[in-house]
Design a protein around this motif. Structure first.
Motif, PDB file in Angstrom:
ATOM      1  N   GLU A 223      38.002  74.550  30.558  1.00 21.10           N
ATOM      2  CA  GLU A 223      39.382  74.837  30.156  1.00 21.10           C
ATOM      3  C   GLU A 223      40.258  73.766  30.804  1.00 21.10           C
ATOM      4  O   GLU A 223      40.305  73.669  32.030  1.00 21.10           O
ATOM      5  N   PRO A 224      40.933  72.933  30.014  1.00 21.04           N
ATOM      6  CA  PRO A 224      41.735  71.840  30.592  1.00 21.04           C
ATOM      7  C   PRO A 224      42.788  72.366  31.563  1.00 21.04           C
ATOM      8  O   PRO A 224      43.353  73.454  31.378  1.00 21.04           O
ATOM      9  N   ALA A 225      43.045  71.600  32.607  1.00 17.05           N
ATOM     10  CA  ALA A 225      44.057  71.952  33.594  1.00 17.05           C
ATOM     11  C   ALA A 225      45.388  71.317  33.225  1.00 17.05           C
ATOM     12  O   ALA A 225      45.439  70.285  32.555  1.00 17.05           O
ATOM     13  N   SER A 226      46.478  71.924  33.666  1.00 16.12           N
ATOM     14  CA  SER A 226      47.801  71.365  33.423  1.00 16.12           C
ATOM     15  C   SER A 226      47.966  70.046  34.157  1.00 16.12           C
ATOM     16  O   SER A 226      47.303  69.788  35.168  1.00 16.12           O
ATOM     17  N   GLN A 227      48.853  69.218  33.651  1.00 19.58           N
ATOM     18  CA  GLN A 227      49.086  67.922  34.293  1.00 19.58           C
ATOM     19  C   GLN A 227      49.824  68.091  35.612  1.00 19.58           C
ATOM     20  O   GLN A 227      49.502  67.436  36.603  1.00 19.58           O
ATOM     21  N   ARG A 228      50.816  68.969  35.659  1.00 24.19           N
ATOM     22  CA  ARG A 228      51.503  69.271  36.914  1.00 24.19           C
ATOM     23  C   ARG A 228      50.718  70.360  37.644  1.00 24.19           C
ATOM     24  O   ARG A 228      50.275  71.340  37.035  1.00 24.19           O
ATOM     25  N   VAL A 229      50.548  70.193  38.942  1.00 22.07           N
ATOM     26  CA  VAL A 229      49.777  71.148  39.738  1.00 22.07           C
ATOM     27  C   VAL A 229      50.577  71.556  40.962  1.00 22.07           C
ATOM     28  O   VAL A 229      51.519  70.874  41.385  1.00 22.07           O
ATOM     29  N   LEU A 230      50.186  72.687  41.560  1.00 23.51           N
ATOM     30  CA  LEU A 230      50.802  73.187  42.783  1.00 23.51           C
ATOM     31  C   LEU A 230      49.886  72.843  43.951  1.00 23.51           C
ATOM     32  O   LEU A 230      48.717  73.229  43.958  1.00 23.51           O
ATOM     33  N   VAL A 231      50.413  72.109  44.926  1.00 22.96           N
ATOM     34  CA  VAL A 231      49.629  71.635  46.064  1.00 22.96           C
ATOM     35  C   VAL A 231      50.171  72.264  47.342  1.00 22.96           C
ATOM     36  O   VAL A 231      51.372  72.169  47.628  1.00 22.96           O
ATOM     37  N   ARG A 232      49.298  72.901  48.100  1.00 24.83           N
ATOM     38  CA  ARG A 232      49.671  73.435  49.414  1.00 24.83           C
ATOM     39  C   ARG A 232      48.840  72.724  50.467  1.00 24.83           C
ATOM     40  O   ARG A 232      47.603  72.752  50.416  1.00 24.83           O
ATOM     41  N   ALA A 233      49.508  72.058  51.407  1.00 24.61           N
ATOM     42  CA  ALA A 233      48.837  71.334  52.486  1.00 24.61           C
ATOM     43  C   ALA A 233      49.263  71.943  53.818  1.00 24.61           C
ATOM     44  O   ALA A 233      50.457  72.113  54.072  1.00 24.61           O
ATOM     45  N   ALA A 234      48.294  72.261  54.666  1.00 23.94           N
ATOM     46  CA  ALA A 234      48.584  72.887  55.956  1.00 23.94           C
ATOM     47  C   ALA A 234      47.772  72.221  57.050  1.00 23.94           C
ATOM     48  O   ALA A 234      46.572  71.968  56.884  1.00 23.94           O
ATOM     49  N   ASN A 235      48.428  71.929  58.171  1.00 23.80           N
ATOM     50  CA  ASN A 235      47.719  71.409  59.334  1.00 23.80           C
ATOM     51  C   ASN A 235      47.045  72.570  60.048  1.00 23.80           C
ATOM     52  O   ASN A 235      47.689  73.544  60.425  1.00 23.80           O
ATOM     53  N   THR A 236      45.740  72.466  60.235  1.00 24.65           N
ATOM     54  CA  THR A 236      44.999  73.547  60.886  1.00 24.65           C
ATOM     55  C   THR A 236      44.807  73.308  62.376  1.00 24.65           C
ATOM     56  O   THR A 236      44.341  74.198  63.087  1.00 24.65           O
ATOM     57  N   GLY A 237      45.175  72.108  62.841  1.00 20.79           N
ATOM     58  CA  GLY A 237      45.089  71.826  64.268  1.00 20.79           C
ATOM     59  C   GLY A 237      45.239  70.350  64.548  1.00 20.79           C
ATOM     60  O   GLY A 237      44.774  69.505  63.768  1.00 20.79           O
ATOM     61  N   THR A 238      45.918  70.017  65.654  1.00 17.32           N
ATOM     62  CA  THR A 238      46.105  68.629  66.077  1.00 17.32           C
ATOM     63  C   THR A 238      45.980  68.563  67.592  1.00 17.32           C
ATOM     64  O   THR A 238      46.688  69.291  68.298  1.00 17.32           O
ATOM     65  N   SER A 239      45.069  67.719  68.082  1.00 12.72           N
ATOM     66  CA  SER A 239      44.918  67.555  69.530  1.00 12.72           C
ATOM     67  C   SER A 239      44.098  66.313  69.813  1.00 12.72           C
ATOM     68  O   SER A 239      43.262  65.904  69.000  1.00 12.72           O
ATOM     69  N   GLY A 240      44.346  65.700  70.973  1.00 13.30           N
ATOM     70  CA  GLY A 240      43.539  64.584  71.415  1.00 13.30           C
ATOM     71  C   GLY A 240      43.526  63.398  70.477  1.00 13.30           C
ATOM     72  O   GLY A 240      42.550  62.644  70.438  1.00 13.30           O
ATOM     73  N   GLY A 241      44.614  63.205  69.725  1.00 12.18           N
ATOM     74  CA  GLY A 241      44.670  62.078  68.805  1.00 12.18           C
ATOM     75  C   GLY A 241      43.978  62.297  67.474  1.00 12.18           C
ATOM     76  O   GLY A 241      43.798  61.349  66.705  1.00 12.18           O
ATOM     77  N   TRP A 242      43.619  63.544  67.172  1.00  8.95           N
ATOM     78  CA  TRP A 242      42.984  63.884  65.896  1.00  8.95           C
ATOM     79  C   TRP A 242      43.726  65.051  65.256  1.00  8.95           C
ATOM     80  O   TRP A 242      44.306  65.893  65.953  1.00  8.95           O
ATOM     81  N   SER A 243      43.698  65.104  63.921  1.00  6.72           N
ATOM     82  CA  SER A 243      44.430  66.128  63.194  1.00  6.72           C
ATOM     83  C   SER A 243      43.651  66.513  61.940  1.00  6.72           C
ATOM     84  O   SER A 243      43.073  65.649  61.277  1.00  6.72           O
ATOM     85  N   VAL A 244      43.625  67.795  61.628  1.00  7.50           N
ATOM     86  CA  VAL A 244      42.879  68.303  60.470  1.00  7.50           C
ATOM     87  C   VAL A 244      43.838  69.036  59.531  1.00  7.50           C
ATOM     88  O   VAL A 244      44.614  69.897  59.966  1.00  7.50           O
ATOM     89  N   ASP A 245      43.809  68.670  58.250  1.00  8.01           N
ATOM     90  CA  ASP A 245      44.624  69.314  57.217  1.00  8.01           C
ATOM     91  C   ASP A 245      43.730  69.977  56.178  1.00  8.01           C
ATOM     92  O   ASP A 245      42.688  69.423  55.799  1.00  8.01           O
ATOM     93  N   ASP A 246      44.155  71.138  55.701  1.00 10.99           N
ATOM     94  CA  ASP A 246      43.515  71.800  54.566  1.00 10.99           C
ATOM     95  C   ASP A 246      44.461  71.782  53.376  1.00 10.99           C
ATOM     96  O   ASP A 246      45.679  71.982  53.529  1.00 10.99           O
ATOM     97  N   VAL A 247      43.911  71.543  52.179  1.00  9.79           N
ATOM     98  CA  VAL A 247      44.714  71.421  50.959  1.00  9.79           C
ATOM     99  C   VAL A 247      44.101  72.290  49.866  1.00  9.79           C
ATOM    100  O   VAL A 247      42.881  72.256  49.650  1.00  9.79           O
ATOM    101  N   ASP A 248      44.938  73.059  49.183  1.00 12.82           N
ATOM    102  CA  ASP A 248      44.529  73.801  47.985  1.00 12.82           C
ATOM    103  C   ASP A 248      45.394  73.355  46.819  1.00 12.82           C
ATOM    104  O   ASP A 248      46.583  73.066  46.990  1.00 12.82           O
ATOM    105  N   ILE A 249      44.802  73.301  45.622  1.00  8.09           N
ATOM    106  CA  ILE A 249      45.519  72.887  44.425  1.00  8.09           C
ATOM    107  C   ILE A 249      45.255  73.893  43.305  1.00  8.09           C
ATOM    108  O   ILE A 249      44.096  74.212  43.006  1.00  8.09           O
TER     109      ILE A 249
END
Length: 268
Positions: A223-249
């Motif tokens: 089933e084709p997806a729409s051209q415009r999408v909803l993106v949610r990006a969240a930082n799950t943790g940042t320490s010691g010069g490293w950072s992790v993000d999770d993204v859902d679309i």
């Protein structure tokens, strides 16, 4: 938002075969991110090369990517090798090179859709937000991020970047300019369209380059997806010069398309 064109990522970046298992593409300066070519564009090109190397119209299922060097604008050469896994799955290893040597590599899993006795589950529901047309446009500063001109970003929830907010997440409707077909390759670009997840908590930008990127597909695009999408990006943790993000679309119908994760270095 209707599909306005049949243009693909391969068309936009002049991706073409140059020999058995090799391809070349061009990424110009208008697609430059914070410190070099937009990481999502490079991820998308590796995904598209893997799809072509698999050669059996298998849907992309997962991406595991790592940056090996510092890419620059211009030509990229890709080499890919496909390894069948059983009768319905293939793993494709892809490397992107420039004159300096290898700059990006990925292992990409593709797999055929098959009937299953396990009931369908739609995954995480989309957050309740206003429609895209009711959200004001937000433009990344072109003097800092030229690639921002290629994204129509309409924040729908959460704080904005560089507002010293208490929360480290963003949610926005996003479409590409020029418009491209929504597929696994373009979703890799869209997964990297927003600033790093930690940015809403900051008041001034710092370099937070991606070192590793993973992406998991929840659809085969039957089933084709729409051209415009909803993106949610969240930082799950940042320490010691490293950072992790999770993204859902999600697409405009509320269907979950992608879950992604980025591992970043904090250089500041």
């Amino acid at each position: 938002m209707k599909q306005l064109t049949q243009q693909s990522l391969g068309d936009v970046f002049a991706l073409g075969a140059t020999g058995p298992g090799t391809w070349q593409a061009q990424v110009d300066r208008t697609w430059r991110g914070w410190t070099g070519p937009h990481g999502g564009v490079l991820a998308g090109l590796l995904v598209e090369v893997a799809r072509r190397a698999a050669g059996d119209d298998l849907p992309v299922r997962a991406v595991d990517l790592r940056f090996l060097g510092r890419p620059v604008d211009g030509a990229f050469t890709f080499s890919a090798g496909a390894q069948p896994v059983g009768r319905s799955t293939a793993i494709v290893d892809v490397v992107a090179r420039q004159e300096s040597g290898p700059v990006v590599a990925a292992s990409i899993m593709l797999g055929r859709t098959a009937p299953s006795s396990v009931p369908y589950r739609g995954g995480r529901p989309a957050p309740e937000v206003a429609a895209a047309d009711a959200c004001a446009a937000f433009r990344l500063p072109p003097e800092i991020v030229p690639a921002g001109a290629h994204f129509d970003i309409r924040p729908a929830a959460g704080p904005l970047p560089l507002t010293a907010a208490a929360q480290a997440w963003m949610c926005a409707w996003i479409a590409l300019d020029p418009p491209m077909d929504t597929d696994a390759a373009t979703l890799a670009i869209l997964a990297d369209a927003l600033p790093p997840g930690i940015f809403p908590t900051l008041s001034a930008p710092v370099a937070v380059p991606t070192v590793g990127f993973s992406m998991y597909m929840h659809t085969d695009f039957t089933e084709p997806a729409s051209q415009r999408v909803l993106v949610r990006a969240a930082n799950t943790g940042t320490s010691g010069g490293w950072s992790v993000d999770d993204v859902d679309i999600w697409d405009e119908s509320g269907r979950l398309l992608v879950s992604a994760r980025q591992n970043r270095r904090v250089l500041g």
